[in-house]
Design an enzyme around this catalytic site. Structure first.
Site, PDB file in Angstrom:
ATOM      1  N   GLU A 138      21.776  20.407  -9.557  1.00  0.00           N
ATOM      2  CA  GLU A 138      20.671  18.644  -9.146  1.00  0.00           C
ATOM      3  C   GLU A 138      21.324  17.527  -8.243  1.00  0.00           C
ATOM      4  O   GLU A 138      20.646  16.843  -8.737  1.00  0.00           O
ATOM      5  CB  GLU A 138      20.509  18.475 -10.429  1.00  0.00           C
ATOM      6  CG  GLU A 138      20.567  19.959 -11.032  1.00  0.00           C
ATOM      7  CD  GLU A 138      19.189  19.352 -12.652  1.00  0.00           C
ATOM      8  OE1 GLU A 138      18.514  18.635 -12.617  1.00  0.00           O
ATOM      9  OE2 GLU A 138      19.583  20.278 -13.201  1.00  0.00           O
ATOM     10  N   TRP A 194      21.855  30.246  -6.808  1.00  0.00           N
ATOM     11  CA  TRP A 194      21.837  29.627  -7.390  1.00  0.00           C
ATOM     12  C   TRP A 194      20.809  28.384  -9.232  1.00  0.00           C
ATOM     13  O   TRP A 194      20.598  27.772  -9.541  1.00  0.00           O
ATOM     14  CB  TRP A 194      22.691  28.090  -7.170  1.00  0.00           C
ATOM     15  CG  TRP A 194      23.650  27.945  -5.853  1.00  0.00           C
ATOM     16  CD1 TRP A 194      22.969  28.286  -4.558  1.00  0.00           C
ATOM     17  CD2 TRP A 194      24.291  29.297  -5.511  1.00  0.00           C
ATOM     18  NE1 TRP A 194      23.531  28.603  -3.743  1.00  0.00           N
ATOM     19  CE2 TRP A 194      24.552  28.700  -4.509  1.00  0.00           C
ATOM     20  CE3 TRP A 194      25.148  28.952  -5.902  1.00  0.00           C
ATOM     21  CZ2 TRP A 194      26.213  30.061  -3.745  1.00  0.00           C
ATOM     22  CZ3 TRP A 194      26.453  29.945  -5.882  1.00  0.00           C
ATOM     23  CH2 TRP A 194      26.650  30.382  -4.514  1.00  0.00           C
ATOM     24  N   GLY A 219      19.731  23.866   0.393  1.00  0.00           N
ATOM     25  CA  GLY A 219      20.699  23.637  -1.230  1.00  0.00           C
ATOM     26  C   GLY A 219      19.998  21.675  -0.933  1.00  0.00           C
ATOM     27  O   GLY A 219      19.089  21.829  -1.597  1.00  0.00           O
TER      28      GLY A 219
END
Length: 390
Positions: free
Chosen positions: A370, A164, A139
């Site tokens: 983000e 995701w 991630g």
């Protein structure tokens, strides 16, 4: 209770065209988005028809060049459109931001032939994009991704899982980052993958605490073949392309956060001026008045921060540090403002009869997507003090 239409923000827009654009967005919001936002979010309905309408109105193409169907709008204007949309329904505002992010790689790094072939449909053909960087085990450490792309003649064969992914189950095209070389950032390459490619499948969407109308899911690549003509940029350039896109995408998240916060403030002010206790509106009490003043100040500061970063981008100047600051400040502000809005409404704020509890749940994800806000602090610190020593 249906959402209130967002209260008009007094915007300083650079051109008459931009003012007309904001007027168009507000009209679409009042007619097509706000009246159904609460009901559709509760039911988990994805507003695909709204995105088709936005595409047909040119609102999915604003920051890109008109040569390939874009709107030729500066980022300063595009972000204010996002804010308006997110204030009405975050699923829509964030969805437009993700779509724009998905077009960034091809628009910025594709060949002239690639842009001419694909961008018109991506920008104005009713299509919707997804951005595939994160994975179950990578991630924040995005450079450790494991999805592989192996050369096979004139094709690449993609194998792995992305996680995701906003719009994952419904996207028409995907910008995918995959490993084509050794370990680390230099072994990653970008590809443009059709959403209906054989071997591509979506898992059951995640059950999220907010943004229930926006489908987020893992995507599985089981030998997905992509021609080399759909490789974006050079081999090994993908991670640099991804980071470039994220700088712009973080400004989109910042604008969406300000929109959600503004919507929460509007609800709080309306409630406080209408609700009476001890014989007068609760907005008369100093403790609550100060709370509303602090909420409004955080929103205005966040709006100024994201617009400053956008203007740097529009001038071709470095803006990575300012983008990280805007994403950090605006999303933290949205979390604080929405929490305060629930407090202003008291027990009613904790119920689904009013939208502020939904705004609070939605604001949380903006501190994560983000690049978490901890990552933003790392980015800002690196600009100030240089890379960390090992």
């Amino acid at each position: 209770m249906p959402d209130r239409a967002p209260q008009p923000v007094d915007r300083q827009l650079p051109t008459d065209e931009a003012r007309d654009l904001i007027a168009l967005v507000r009209d679409i919001v009042q007619r097509e988005i706000a009246p159904r936002a609460a009901e559709e979010e509760e039911a988990g309905l994805f507003p695909r028809e709204v995105f088709r309408l936005l595409s047909g109105s040119g609102l999915l193409a604003l920051p890109y060049a008109s040569e390939h169907g874009g709107g030729d709008q500066p980022y300063e204007v595009y972000l204010q459109v996002l804010e308006e949309l997110a204030a009405a329904r975050l699923t829509v505002g964030l969805g437009v931001s993700v779509h724009s992010l998905s077009c960034h790689a091809l628009a910025g790094y594709g060949t002239k032939e690639q842009r001419a072939e694909h961008l018109p449909a991506m920008l104005g053909g009713g299509l919707l994009g997804a951005y595939c960087l994160s994975e179950p085990a990578s991630g924040s450490d995005a450079a450790s991704l494991r999805t592989k792309a192996v050369r096979d003649g004139d094709d690449w064969v993609l194998t792995g899982t992305k996680a995701w992914i906003t719009h994952g189950p419904v996207a028409d095209f995907l910008t995918v980052l995959a490993r084509t070389g050794g370990e680390g950032a230099r072994g990653i390459t970008a590809f443009l993958v059709p959403g209906d490619a054989p071997g591509l499948s979506a898992a059951v969407p995640e059950k999220k605490m907010g943004m229930k109308g926006s489908p987020t899911a893992q995507l599985h690549f089981d030998g997905v073949r992509v021609p080399d003509s759909r490789r974006i940029g050079d081999e090994g350039q993908g991670f640099a392309i991804a980071l470039s896109a994220l700088d712009s995408g973080r400004l989109g998240i910042a604008a969406c956060a300000v929109g959600v916060a503004q919507a929460a403030l509007d609800q709080a002010v309306a409630y406080a001026t209408d609700r009476t206790q001890f014989g007068r509106p609760i907005a008369d009490f100093q403790g609550l008045r100060f709370m509303l003043a602090d909420m409004a100040t955080r929103i205005e500061a966040g709006r100024s921060l994201y617009l400053t970063a956008a203007r740097l981008r529009d001038q071709g100047k470095p803006f990575s540090r300012q983008a990280a600051m805007a994403k950090l400040f605006c999303t933290d502000a949205a979390m604080g403002v929405t929490t305060d809005a629930v407090q202003v409404l008291g027990g009613y704020g904790y119920t689904q009869d009013f939208p502020v509890e939904r705004y609070m749940r939605e604001a949380k994800v903006l501190q994560i997507v983000e690049g978490t806000n901890q990552i933003q602090r790392m980015v800002i610190a690196r600009h100030l003090a240089g890379p960390e020593t090992r």
